[in-house]
Design a protein around this motif. Structure first.
Motif, PDB file in Angstrom:
ATOM      1  N   TYR A 110       0.840  -1.204   0.000  1.00 32.20           N
ATOM      2  CA  TYR A 110       0.000   0.000   0.000  1.00 32.20           C
ATOM      3  C   TYR A 110       0.874   1.253   0.000  1.00 32.20           C
ATOM      4  O   TYR A 110       0.617   2.210  -0.733  1.00 32.20           O
ATOM      5  CB  TYR A 110      -0.925   0.024   1.216  1.00 32.20           C
ATOM      6  CG  TYR A 110      -1.574   1.373   1.419  1.00 32.20           C
ATOM      7  CD1 TYR A 110      -2.545   1.836   0.531  1.00 32.20           C
ATOM      8  CD2 TYR A 110      -1.181   2.215   2.473  1.00 32.20           C
ATOM      9  CE1 TYR A 110      -3.113   3.094   0.693  1.00 32.20           C
ATOM     10  CE2 TYR A 110      -1.749   3.466   2.629  1.00 32.20           C
ATOM     11  CZ  TYR A 110      -2.712   3.893   1.745  1.00 32.20           C
ATOM     12  OH  TYR A 110      -3.269   5.145   1.894  1.00 32.20           O
ATOM     13  N   LYS A 114       0.868   4.133  -2.814  1.00 31.97           N
ATOM     14  CA  LYS A 114       0.586   5.526  -2.452  1.00 31.97           C
ATOM     15  C   LYS A 114       1.744   6.445  -2.824  1.00 31.97           C
ATOM     16  O   LYS A 114       1.555   7.478  -3.472  1.00 31.97           O
ATOM     17  CB  LYS A 114       0.308   5.578  -0.943  1.00 31.97           C
ATOM     18  CG  LYS A 114       0.039   6.961  -0.381  1.00 31.97           C
ATOM     19  CD  LYS A 114      -0.152   6.865   1.140  1.00 31.97           C
ATOM     20  CE  LYS A 114       0.027   8.220   1.782  1.00 31.97           C
ATOM     21  NZ  LYS A 114       0.029   8.159   3.249  1.00 31.97           N
ATOM     22  N   LEU A 149      -2.199  13.839  -1.314  1.00 38.39           N
ATOM     23  CA  LEU A 149      -1.920  12.453  -0.955  1.00 38.39           C
ATOM     24  C   LEU A 149      -2.329  12.164   0.493  1.00 38.39           C
ATOM     25  O   LEU A 149      -3.012  11.179   0.775  1.00 38.39           O
ATOM     26  CB  LEU A 149      -0.428  12.175  -1.154  1.00 38.39           C
ATOM     27  CG  LEU A 149       0.046  10.737  -1.089  1.00 38.39           C
ATOM     28  CD1 LEU A 149      -0.478   9.944  -2.276  1.00 38.39           C
ATOM     29  CD2 LEU A 149       1.566  10.675  -1.060  1.00 38.39           C
ATOM     30  N   HIS A 153      -5.730   9.926   2.734  1.00 39.99           N
ATOM     31  CA  HIS A 153      -5.570   8.983   3.849  1.00 39.99           C
ATOM     32  C   HIS A 153      -6.267   9.518   5.104  1.00 39.99           C
ATOM     33  O   HIS A 153      -6.909   8.768   5.843  1.00 39.99           O
ATOM     34  CB  HIS A 153      -4.087   8.736   4.106  1.00 39.99           C
ATOM     35  CG  HIS A 153      -3.802   7.603   5.038  1.00 39.99           C
ATOM     36  ND1 HIS A 153      -4.030   6.286   4.699  1.00 39.99           N
ATOM     37  CD2 HIS A 153      -3.334   7.585   6.305  1.00 39.99           C
ATOM     38  CE1 HIS A 153      -3.706   5.505   5.720  1.00 39.99           C
ATOM     39  NE2 HIS A 153      -3.285   6.270   6.698  1.00 39.99           N
TER      40      HIS A 153
END
Length: 199
Positions: A110, A114, A149, A153
């Motif tokens: 992940y 990302k 980014l 999250h």
């Protein structure tokens, strides 16, 4: 059979979270024995890893298809809001936090997705928008790419946005539009408003 197990595990993980779904649950759901499951995966950690790799490969393909279809950078960014509306509410935001705490190998996948793919895609979009005069040319591309980014999250963090008060889709859409509107030129706003009018 392996692909079928991965697909079903992914559905269950994204719906209920990784921690609450057992290998027994998956084998029962598929009508197979745990022995059959262990023929393809050494343990739950191995299955979680395969699910994560499969999931993010599919997301890469989806994002790349949207890039091809987009007429410009604003269009491409707003197409992501359509994707979010389509998929966000079917996902359990606890999944990534479960993976971070309990499945380091899957978490590394992940993190790579990302930091490498998503970050590079945002940079590419920002540079495209500046070139076409749709985004302001005085923005710091790397700073804003990092901001975008991390906000993606952050939207899933229950400590910041409690799940009983905020829907994941609503948060992601709100953050995306806030981010985008801060960069737009007058030319960019024209495209932005036209896209929203057509939704």
């Amino acid at each position: 059979m392996k692909h079928k197990i991965v697909d079903e595990a992914e559905r269950l993980f994204w719906k209920y979270g990784v921690k609450s779904v057992t290998l027994d649950d998956i084998s029962r759901r598929l009508g197979i024995s745990k022995k059959t499951l262990y023929q393809h995966f050494s343990d739950k950690e191995d299955l979680v890893y395969q699910v994560v790799v499969n999931h993010f490969n599919a997301k890469k393909e989806n994002v790349n298809c949207h890039k091809i279809d987009a007429h410009n950078a604003v269009d491409a960014m707003l197409m992501l809001s359509v994707m979010v509306r389509k998929y966000a509410d079917s996902n359990n935001p606890n999944l990534l936090f479960d993976i971070e705490r309990h499945y380091p190998k899957a978490w590394e996948e992940y993190r790579k997705y990302k930091e490498e793919f998503v970050f590079a895609s945002i940079i590419e979009n920002l540079e495209w928008g500046i070139r076409d005069g749709l985004y302001r040319d005085d923005i710091n591309v790397e700073v804003l790419a990092r901001l975008r980014l991390e906000s993606m999250h952050l939207a899933m963090d229950e400590a910041v946005f409690p799940h009983d008060r905020f829907g994941l889709t609503d948060i992601q859409i709100e953050l995306l539009h806030h981010f985008l509107r801060g960069m737009l030129t007058e030319k960019g706003f024209t495209i932005y408003n036209q896209f929203n009018h057509e939704l």
